[in-house]
Write a protein that holds these residues in place. Structure first.
Motif, PDB file in Angstrom:
ATOM      1  N   ALA A   1       0.841  -1.176  -0.088  1.00 55.53           N
ATOM      2  CA  ALA A   1      -0.044  -0.264  -0.216  1.00 55.53           C
ATOM      3  C   ALA A   1       0.876   1.235   0.029  1.00 55.53           C
ATOM      4  O   ALA A   1       1.887   1.324   0.738  1.00 55.53           O
TER       5      ALA A   1
ATOM      6  N   ARG B   1      -3.963   1.421  -2.950  1.00 56.81           N
ATOM      7  CA  ARG B   1      -4.203   2.101  -1.820  1.00 56.81           C
ATOM      8  C   ARG B   1      -4.697   1.042  -0.920  1.00 56.81           C
ATOM      9  O   ARG B   1      -4.733   1.187   0.210  1.00 56.81           O
ATOM     10  N   SER B   2      -5.149  -0.432  -1.339  1.00 55.44           N
ATOM     11  CA  SER B   2      -5.350  -1.304  -0.649  1.00 55.44           C
ATOM     12  C   SER B   2      -4.917  -2.651  -1.384  1.00 55.44           C
ATOM     13  O   SER B   2      -4.776  -2.988  -2.533  1.00 55.44           O
TER      14      SER B   2
ATOM     15  N   GLU C   1      -5.325   3.558  -7.252  1.00 56.50           N
ATOM     16  CA  GLU C   1      -6.070   4.846  -7.470  1.00 56.50           C
ATOM     17  C   GLU C   1      -5.167   5.585  -8.622  1.00 56.50           C
ATOM     18  O   GLU C   1      -3.864   5.642  -8.472  1.00 56.50           O
TER      19      GLU C   1
END
Length: 231
Positions: free
Chosen positions: A158, A186-187, A206
């Motif tokens: 991340a 992001r995850s 993202e």
């Protein structure tokens, strides 16, 4: 993905933010309807736009003076559709088509945040966790601002930056496109709790910016099953 189309009686080419070389569709209505792809050469507001004469099986498509064509194009974050009369088909010095002002304009604004489900394969260009070209990664869903990426291994952690490539065919332009996507993870975590899904990694990525072609791909994926296909 798209807002309700906004009708306008007329609209200037400058308001559409047209660019030289921009791809567009010409649709011929009538007993023998047909669709052709071409590119914008230029325009003069409020008089005319100049486009390349499209080819059909290697030969220039014939048009009649006064014939009304339906024009479709994507500019900025809008899909424009309008009628335009043929003013002249010029043979010298190049095969060009002179079209009149845009009439009966429909502008459909695209919304970047809406996601669509997909199964498009991805090419890994750069990622901290895997070598470039590692196979087996694909998009699970896609929006103008990000995507869910499924793969056999973590692309990184991340916060890491990745660079991906997506190849597809756009029916709205008749072009095979390859879009490079830069984004940040992001995850990430297992795609499922058990079975085969537990062996796969689902990443939330993202994007750093939105390519207009990505928005148009999302529009086609949402509105037609055959609108976008994988190379």
């Amino acid at each position: 993905m798209a807002e309700t189309p906004t009708p306008r009686p007329t609209m200037s080419f400058a308001e559409m933010d047209l660019r030289v070389g921009q791809p567009l569709q010409l649709l011929i209505q009538g007993a023998l309807p047909s669709k052709h792809y071409t590119r914008l050469i230029g325009y003069v507001d409020p008089e005319f736009m100049l486009v390349k004469v499209p080819l059909d099986k290697g030969r220039p498509v014939p048009f009649l003076d006064g014939q009304v064509l339906q024009v479709r194009l994507f500019s900025g974050r809008s899909l424009f559709q309008f009628d335009s009369p043929v003013l002249a088909q010029l043979l010298v010095p190049r095969q060009t088509l002179l079209l009149g002002v845009a009439q009966s304009v429909l502008e459909t604004r695209m919304r970047a945040h809406v996601r669509v489900k997909t199964q498009l394969p991805l090419q890994i260009l750069q990622a901290p966790g895997v070598p470039a070209g590692t196979p087996g990664f694909r998009l699970e869903d896609l929006s103008g601002g990000g995507a869910a990426v499924l793969g056999p291994r973590p692309l990184g952690q991340a916060g890491d930056t990745v660079r991906l490539a997506l190849s597809f065919h756009l029916s709205a332009t008749g072009e095979d496109e390859t879009v490079e996507i830069s984004g940040r993870i992001r995850s990430l975590g297992p795609a499922g709790a058990s079975g085969e899904a537990a062996q796969l990694v689902l990443h939330g990525v993202e994007f750093e910016g939105t390519d207009p072609r990505t928005l148009l791909l999302i529009y086609e994926l949402q509105n037609s099953r055959g609108g976008a296909s994988v190379d």
